[in-house]
Design a protein around this motif. Structure first.
Motif, mmCIF file in Angstrom:
data_model
loop_
_atom_site.group_PDB
_atom_site.id
_atom_site.type_symbol
_atom_site.label_atom_id
_atom_site.label_comp_id
_atom_site.label_asym_id
_atom_site.label_seq_id
_atom_site.Cartn_x
_atom_site.Cartn_y
_atom_site.Cartn_z
ATOM 1 N N TYR A 8 0.844 -1.197 0.000
ATOM 2 C CA TYR A 8 0.000 0.000 0.000
ATOM 3 C C TYR A 8 0.883 1.252 0.000
ATOM 4 C CZ TYR A 8 -3.864 3.105 1.312
ATOM 5 O OH TYR A 8 -4.810 4.094 1.327
ATOM 6 N N GLU A 12 1.062 4.384 -2.421
ATOM 7 C CA GLU A 12 0.833 5.698 -1.814
ATOM 8 C C GLU A 12 1.962 6.661 -2.168
ATOM 9 O OE1 GLU A 12 -0.971 6.004 2.353
ATOM 10 O OE2 GLU A 12 1.105 6.686 2.623
ATOM 11 N N GLU A 17 -1.094 10.238 -0.248
ATOM 12 C CA GLU A 17 -2.069 9.511 0.558
ATOM 13 C C GLU A 17 -3.515 9.883 0.251
ATOM 14 O OE1 GLU A 17 -2.340 10.282 4.746
ATOM 15 O OE2 GLU A 17 -1.319 12.199 4.549
ATOM 16 N N GLU A 18 -3.725 11.103 -0.244
ATOM 17 C CA GLU A 18 -5.113 11.484 -0.492
ATOM 18 C C GLU A 18 -5.666 10.864 -1.771
ATOM 19 O OE1 GLU A 18 -2.460 13.208 -0.613
ATOM 20 O OE2 GLU A 18 -2.463 14.701 -2.210
ATOM 21 N N CYS A 21 -7.094 4.694 -1.692
ATOM 22 C CA CYS A 21 -7.980 4.281 -0.612
ATOM 23 C C CYS A 21 -8.250 2.790 -0.729
ATOM 24 C CB CYS A 21 -9.287 5.057 -0.692
ATOM 25 S SG CYS A 21 -10.432 4.597 0.620
ATOM 26 N N ASP A 22 -8.170 2.097 0.412
ATOM 27 C CA ASP A 22 -8.516 0.674 0.374
ATOM 28 C C ASP A 22 -9.610 0.350 1.388
ATOM 29 O OD1 ASP A 22 -7.138 0.821 2.730
ATOM 30 O OD2 ASP A 22 -5.820 -0.895 2.319
ATOM 31 N N ASP A 23 -10.282 1.383 1.850
ATOM 32 C CA ASP A 23 -11.378 1.154 2.792
ATOM 33 C C ASP A 23 -12.514 0.416 2.070
ATOM 34 O OD1 ASP A 23 -13.575 1.310 4.451
ATOM 35 O OD2 ASP A 23 -13.011 3.281 5.239
ATOM 36 N N ALA A 37 -7.838 -1.834 -3.932
ATOM 37 C CA ALA A 37 -7.675 -0.410 -3.626
ATOM 38 C C ALA A 37 -8.145 0.389 -4.833
ATOM 39 C CB ALA A 37 -6.221 -0.077 -3.327
ATOM 40 N N LYS C 69 -13.200 6.775 6.942
ATOM 41 C CA LYS C 69 -13.396 7.198 5.549
ATOM 42 C C LYS C 69 -14.876 7.500 5.298
ATOM 43 C CE LYS C 69 -11.653 8.146 1.686
ATOM 44 N NZ LYS C 69 -10.563 9.123 1.564
#
Ligand SMILES: Cc1cc2nc3c(=O)[nH]c(=O)nc-3n(C[C@H](O)[C@H](O)[C@H](O)COP(=O)(O)OP(=O)(O)OC[C@H]3O[C@@H](n4cnc5c(N)ncnc54)[C@H](O)[C@@H]3O)c2cc1C
Ligand code: SF4
Ligand code: SF4
Lengths: 490, 488, 421
Positions: A8, A12, A17-18, A21-23, A37, C69
């Motif tokens: 990750y 990144e 970082e912005e 995303c891997d949420d 991601a 998030k």
């Protein structure tokens, strides 16, 4: 599977970082897929770096432009190209525009109108990427499919940057072919379900003359925009004919005489979708228009480059329509309705009304190629819709199909779809069966082979075994198998 | 040495020749490529023959060099690059398979020439979008596969036009049909339901014909191809516009094409126009040339089925608005050459002898694609080079062909020379190589790399070459198809 | 209605991305084509309305697993409603409503944002959405205005928190008063007794706090026998007119925005702008006066089983068609010397100033970014000033301009009218 912290971090480091995303919580915003991601590259160099990392870690990746469609394997790295949205160049003198993937058609078209130019917008709508190949309402004059690309910039599945044609040799965008065989053969940008492996980062698109005003005089409030006035050199009409044969006769002649700016073979139901602002109104207007038309028909826009040109085109149009016993739909002669349609069908802004508004889903069989042939098939496919309509499983459109001429009738497109409620399993199944049967008939009777939904292994054998060659190509281009194929339309 | 019998078994003894005189004919052409004598010449009768030939070639690892057109050849692409090759001369495959008026398409075998196809098409009310005055022996398919520019840019929507579909035997020996022709079913089955082989794209997202085009026979051998045709006009009004400034004419051409007002549309310099229309050599040639403006734009306005006069007169009026703005004048003749005469000529292949050979017997073409903005600089650069190499600039023919509906243009310098004069020949040869290099440095795009300059051209784009090589590996893994050409 | 009630609407989302942009016919180029500040700034699809709906729908199905998030996505939305307009050009589905309900649910589930918590706490303690200094009615001292709670008035002027407490905004209250007086209106204020309308708390997802305010306000209004309320703040206006109605609290109270009132007065010729104000301006439609100022439509019904997403009785969507767009323009055009230059994004598809939905409080940087975009657009028209009709817009624009050292001026429409009369 989320990426390991280390991996990750590598991604990144490329985008910041912005922009990664891997949420898992955000994934449903994209598709019903669990992506490893989502990454937002800003330029070709970043795309290349990401693709190289994917190769290094043997991670599958795919890119999207506006992301309307597509099917993606689980755990794919998704490159959302939303930040790559620059119009790089509009070259009026050489009739091309260079864009990044997230420039939408509405944006590019508006810029082009200011310069008296236009381009091919996918019938899907001007909310889609301008860069991706496709076909739409304006094809009669703007061509379609993979025929509008000039040079293309492409990041291969292995992360090499290939700049096609004149771009690679002399840093110019005007030509995408050569030296030698043309890589446009397979690098035609993307349209589902087949997607060229790798990522398209820029493309030059062919431009066409736009005879209309630099800005259409749109008035009214959403959802009812119309034109303050119909430009003096433009006219829009809907003609219906006593039979498919007569309609085809007229369409053919219109193509041959090169008079139509647009020829969109809407059926009555689609006219109703276009000119109404909600489902209830659409139902009512469809009923009314169905009574008014005498049979199948099409919508035409003619546009003159000069008063003489306009007068000539109008005269020829009237002659052709009258020779084929065509009848103009009175509702469309009303300048307000004419304005609504003219604006929508030039700016390509109402296909969602035609497809998704009614029930939330549609299932379609679109075919590019030979219009008269596919019409012949579509008549049967339309008939086969009628029992479903009767059972109330799909929206009543009279069993109609639609389509249009491409390149002044040299080529064409025909499409037929069923609209239904996706939450009704019976309807969904019935439509799927209808589709399957009609596609099977198309192959058996030698009309065409469906490529939209069918698995490549199913359609390939009836199509010169192209799937075997395609697989070989993909394997050569993507030795690490990190660039998965597209899937059927969602 | 390949077994003669094996070849005879495939194509029949009468269609195999290993005679020295025959072989010599194929061992060189009008270009400057090295003379390499093939081992054999075979003339297949059909696709089945070709398939077997390719299979055999793979077994015994023998190069095949496909040839469609008759001689003289100009680009070196039909001369073997290595010894021991078998020439696959397709000139016997001469069927005009289909001409379909409503769908505006014709299907031909590789041996069919323009001169043969044109009358058949015309009978059906169709015409071809032709290259400029091809030689009489030029095969239609040869021209299509070479992506030759065509003289009606309005109808060239895509650079691959007017090629539609084709059948090819890949270097692997597998048969493949592109575009709509791919299936379902056989071509005949498609006809039976009303299908023709016209839509060029597919199957899948690939447009396979693009891979065969420009390959100079390195991917496979084409056994037939279809081409889109245009409707024969019912009225044609040709015009010429002369100018000393090619840029003015380019701008005029730009608007004529952008507004889709003209069919034929191209620019020639006085040398070329005179070379085409001179009847008595050399006096006539010199006179015409002297009488012509430096540059001439030729175009035709046309009408079809409906009210053709009205259409043409509207265009003529609209065009005159543009010419006025640009300060030029459309005329019916220029320097004694009439527009009608030009129109008539360019709708047919060249009369014999081939117009490029009439002046001196030899001609070396340097051609590339460019954008309108750069053309002036490139012409100047070429003139400078010609001077440097002692080639008289006034002897150099120039042909400017807007392509793909105005997205660029093909520019061609024709260097006429006497092949019997070693000094002249050498000068042109050296000039030609230097010119490619110099023009490329100034941004000319050599999309069709032939002969001695091919390597140099391809070296500029390593990324493309890398991908092309991957394709080559797939379609011709043993490199039996015309080895040594393009980048293979 | 709760989030569950919008399941069908959320399932209708076809991921077309139209909600990111202004309606396609209105796109005038590569610039100013976006409607949604959130997607324009944060880029991930999840920040668009379509993304929000799909996330919410998925959570409904799979459970509400909140993460940082998700909360970031939820809070970074101005609740400006531009998405709904663009979507509803073609689709019959609710967009902003489920987004609102999703927000409410996060708050109800206890997933709150500290910055907003602070604001709501202060609302509870002090009855204001903005920091309190002095008394609410201080701005009116010396003006001798009627107290609407005790005196019979035809019109209640509801001033709003920001205009009341913010020293820089009090001029708007004074201008409004001036105008109403010039127009000869029998109006009053409630001064120190005025309460926050609750509208901004609602935007932040604090439904209960909003209802609490709404009930208190309506009780007072009823008690005072007020028939007409005029608001100069678009947030207040929308709360009283639309949100109170949504929750059946408004009764028959007539709610007008000051621009509507002025336009009416112009028509009735009770107000005559006579002085010239030489200024080239562009007009910014505040979200809550424009598209979200559209009346609430009460509806309850059931989906008709079958092929279409239709209801019995038919559902009429608020698509932004009937927002308040013309009155402010009429007012501007009535002032001689004012030249109105329109921006690309206007009326139902206007770009938000950035202050809504709690963003001003929770993510000032995003609010500033959004305002800057609007300033850029305003400047591109050649206007000297951007005119708005809401103190929140004016405040945000002013802050953005200060940071940017732009020379663009910012006015509320009442300031210009005041100059003209
Ligand atoms: C209602 C509807 C109507 C439609 N009608 C038509 C029509 O009339 N004509 C027509 O041509 N098509 C039509 N389509 C299909 C349509 O063309 C595509 O959906 C459209 O182009 C999608 O654009 P997009 O920007 O959303 O692409 P995306 O959805 O972002 O991408 C489409 C596919 O291409 C891939 N892709 C996207 N960008 C890149 C890239 N830069 N590099 C590599 N791969 C990439 C994606 O992985 C995906 O598989 C229709 C679709 C819908 C939903
Ligand atoms: S919310 Fe509406 S506009 Fe946005 S993606 Fe979904 S359907 Fe399209
Ligand atoms: S309400 Fe405004 S900020 Fe929120 S998603 Fe919709 S358009 Fe974007």
């Amino acid at each position: 599977m989320a990426l390991s912290k280390e991996v990750y971090k590598e991604f990144e480091d490329v985008v910041g970082e912005e922009n990664i995303c891997d949420d898992p919580a955000i994934m449903p915003a994209y598709f019903a897929t669990e992506f490893a991601a989502v990454i937002l590259p800003k330029d070709t160099a970043k795309v290349q770096a990401i693709v190289k990392l994917c190769n290094k870690h043997k991670l599958k990746f795919r890119a999207i432009s506006t992301g309307w469609t597509g099917v993606f394997p689980k755990n794919t790295i998704l490159l959302d190209l939303r930040r790559m949205n620059r119009i790089i160049e509009i070259n009026e003198k050489n009739m091309y525009a260079v864009v990044e993937p997230y420039v939408i058609s509405a944006e590019l078209q508006a810029e082009l109108f200011k310069r008296g130019l236009n381009f091919c917008i996918k019938g899907a709508g001007s909310n889609c990427s301008a860069m991706l190949r496709g076909h739409g309402h304006l094809d009669q004059t703007t061509s379609a499919d993979d025929r509008n690309h000039l040079a293309i910039e492409w990041v291969t599945p292995e992360g090499e940057i290939v700049r096609l044609g004149s771009l690679g040799s002399s840093d110019e965008w005007f030509c995408g072919d050569g030296p030698g065989p043309s890589l446009r053969a397979i690098i035609s940008s993307a349209v589902p379900p087949g997607v060229t492996p790798g990522v398209f980062t820029k493309a030059a698109i062919k431009l066409y003359h736009w005879p209309g005003p630099s800005k259409l005089p749109v008035v009214g409030k959403s959802p009812r925009y119309t034109l303050r006035e119909i430009p003096a050199n433009m006219m829009a009409r809907y003609y219906s004919f006593p039979s498919v044969e007569k309609m085809w006769q007229a369409e053919l002649k219109i193509g041959e005489s090169e008079i139509a700016y647009e020829l969109m073979g809407f059926n009555a139901s689609m006219v109703a979708s276009n000119i109404t602002t909600c489902n209830e109104e659409e139902e009512e207007v469809f009923r009314r228009i169905s009574q008014e038309v005498q049979g199948p028909g099409f919508f035409v826009i003619i546009a003159g480059n000069s008063p003489e040109d306009f007068a000539y085109k109008k005269k020829v149009l009237e002659k052709i329509v009258s020779d084929a016993d065509g009848k103009s739909l009175k509702s469309v002669e009303d300048p307000e309705i004419e304005g609504i349609l003219l604006c929508q069908c030039v700016r390509i802004s109402a296909s969602i009304r035609e497809t998704f508004r009614a029930g939330g889903a549609f299932n379609s069989i679109p075919i590019m190629g030979q219009r008269d042939l596919t019409i012949k098939w579509a008549i049967g496919a339309g008939e086969a819709k009628k029992p479903l309509i009767k059972k109330g499983l799909i929206v009543d459109d009279g069993g109609a199909f639609f389509g249009w001429g491409v390149e002044q009738g040299h080529l064409g497109k025909t499409e037929i779809f069923c609209r239904f409620d996706p939450l009704n399993p019976e309807a969904k199944k019935a439509v799927e069966e209808w589709r399957k049967e009609q596609c099977a008939r198309a192959v058996n009777e030698r009309y065409f082979a469906d490529l939209l939904m069918a698995k490549i292994d199913e359609s390939g054998p009836s199509l010169s075994n192209y799937h075997l060659w395609w697989r070989k190509i993909v394997k050569e281009l993507d030795p690490n198998s990190v660039s998965p194929e597209g899937g059927p339309l969602v | 040495m390949i077994a003669h019998e094996k070849l005879s078994d495939i194509v029949g003894a009468a269609n195999v020749s290993c005679e020295r005189t025959t072989l010599d004919e194929y061992s060189r052409d009008m270009s400057f490529v090295n003379t390499v004598r093939p081992a054999c010449v075979v003339k297949p009768r059909n696709a089945a023959d070709i398939k077997q030939l390719v299979k055999l070639a793979n077994e015994i690892l023998t190069p095949l060099v496909p040839v469609s057109s008759g001689s003289p050849h100009f680009r070196g692409d039909t001369v073997p690059s290595i010894g021991g090759a078998v020439i696959v001369d397709l000139s016997k495959m001469k069927r005009i398979i289909k001409v379909d008026r409503p769908r505006r398409v014709a299907i031909v075998e590789p041996g069919v020439t323009f001169g043969e196809l044109i009358p058949t098409a015309e009978k059906e009310g169709l015409r071809l979008n032709m290259p400029l005055l091809p030689r009489k022996s030029k095969a239609v398919i040869g021209s299509l596969l070479e992506r030759e520019p065509v003289i009606m840019p309005k109808y060239q929507w895509d650079i691959s036009d007017p090629l539609a579909c084709l059948e090819v035997i890949f270097g692997t020996g597998d048969e493949f049909r592109t575009g709509q022709a791919a299936g379902p079913g056989t071509v005949e089955e498609q006809w039976a339901v009303g299908g023709v082989q016209k839509a060029p794209y597919g199957p899948g997202i690939a447009s396979w014909h693009r891979l065969i085009q420009g390959a100079q026979g390195t991917m496979g051998i084409v056994t037939w191809a279809s081409m889109r045709c245009e409707i024969l006009p019912s009225l044609e009004e040709p015009f010429v516009v002369g100018s000393s400034n090619p840029n003015t004419l380019l701008e005029l051409a730009y608007w004529l094409i952008r507004l889709r007002m003209v069919n034929e549309c191209f620019i020639l310099n006085n040398t070329n126009l005179a070379a085409i229309f001179a009847k008595k050599w050399p006096d006539d040639y010199q006179d015409i040339k002297a009488a012509l403006p430096a540059w001439t734009l030729f175009y035709t306005a046309a009408g079809y089925e409906y009210f053709p006069e009205e259409r043409v007169s509207a265009y003529v009026k609209n065009i005159s608005d543009i010419t006025q703005r640009l300060g030029v004048e459309a005329a019916k003749a220029v320097g004694g050459v009439s527009a009608n005469e030009i129109l008539k000529a360019v709708q047919r292949p060249s009369e014999e002898p081939y117009w490029k050979l009439r002046y001196k017997g030899g001609c070396e073409d340097i051609f590339f694609l460019t954008i309108n903005d750069k053309l002036g600089v490139l012409i100047e650069a070429m003139n400078d080079l010609a001077i440097k190499f002692g080639y008289p600039v006034i002897d150099m023919g120039v042909y400017i062909q807007p392509i793909v509906q105005g997205t660029g243009c093909h520019c061609e310098f024709n260097l006429f020379y006497d092949p019997g004069n070693p000094g002249e020949l050498n000068r042109v040869r050296k000039l030609s190589i230097s010119a490619v290099k110099a023009l490329m440095a100034k941004g000319a795009f050599f999309s069709r790399p032939y002969g001695e300059s091919a390597r140099m051209i391809l070296n500029r784009d390593a990324a493309t070459v890398a991908v092309l090589k991957k394709f080559k590996k797939i379609f011709d893994p043993n490199n039996v198809m015309n080895p040594g050409k393009v980048c293979f | 209605m709760a989030l569950e009630d919008y399941r069908g609407d959320m399932e209708m989302c076809c991921r077309c991305s139209c909600c990111k942009f202004i309606p396609m016919q209105m796109v005038q180029g590569a610039e100013y084509s976006y409607a949604c500040p959130s997607i324009a700034k944060y880029n991930f699809h999840a920040y668009s309305a379509g993304g929000r709906l799909n996330i919410a729908a998925s959570m409904l199905k799979k459970g509400f697993n909140y993460s940082d998030k998700i909360l970031d996505i939820v809070k970074n939305c101005q609740m400006c409603g531009a998405c709904g307009v663009s979507c509803n050009y073609a689709m019959d589905m609710e967009v902003l409503e489920p987004i609102q309900e999703f927000r409410i649910k996060t708050v109800e589930d206890g997933h709150t944002v500290p910055a907003l918590e602070k604001v709501i706490t202060s609302l509870g303690n002090q009855g204001s959405m903005v920091p309190v200094t002095g008394k609410r009615g201080d701005w009116a001292s010396g003006l001798n205005l009627k107290d609407a709670t005790s005196k019979k008035v035809n019109v209640l002027y509801h001033v709003g928190c920001l205009t009341s407490y913010d020293k820089n905004m009090q001029k708007l209250a004074k201008a409004t008063v001036n105008i109403l007086q010039k127009a000869g209106v029998n109006f009053g204020i409630t001064g120190d007794a005025e309460m926050c309308c609750g509208g901004r708390a609602y935007q932040m997802g604090y439904k209960e706090d909003f209802l609490n305010q709404a009930k208190k306000n309506m009780a007072m209004i009823k008690k005072a026998g007020i028939k007409t309320l005029v608001a100069s703040c678009s947030n207040c206006y929308q709360a009283f007119k639309v949100l109170y109605d949504k929750y059946n609290l408004r009764g028959d109270l007539e709610v007008l925005h000051i621009t509507e009132y002025i336009a009416r007065s112009l028509n009735e010729e009770t107000l005559k702008p006579s002085k010239k104000v030489a200024l080239t301006v562009t007009y910014h439609d505040p979200c809550r006066l424009g598209r979200l100022g559209e009346p609430w439509i009460h509806w309850e019904g059931k989906k008709i089983p079958g092929d279409r997403f239709v209801f019995d009785p038919p559902k009429i969507y608020r698509r932004g068609t009937h927002g308040v767009y013309e009155p402010p323009r009429e007012v501007l055009n009535s002032i001689s010397g004012i030249k109105l230059m329109e921006m690309t994004r206007i009326k139902e598809y206007a770009w938000c100033c950035g202050a809504g939905g709690g963003v001003n409080e929770s993510n000032p940087e995003f609010a500033m970014w959004t305002a800057n975009e609007r300033i850029r657009e305003a400047v591109s028209t050649g206007a000297e000033a951007i005119v708005t009709a809401c103190p929140w817009c004016e405040k945000t624009f002013n802050e953005a301009i200060q940071k940017n050292e732009s020379s663009l001026k910012v006015y509320d429409i009442v300031e210009l009218v005041e100059k003209a009369i």
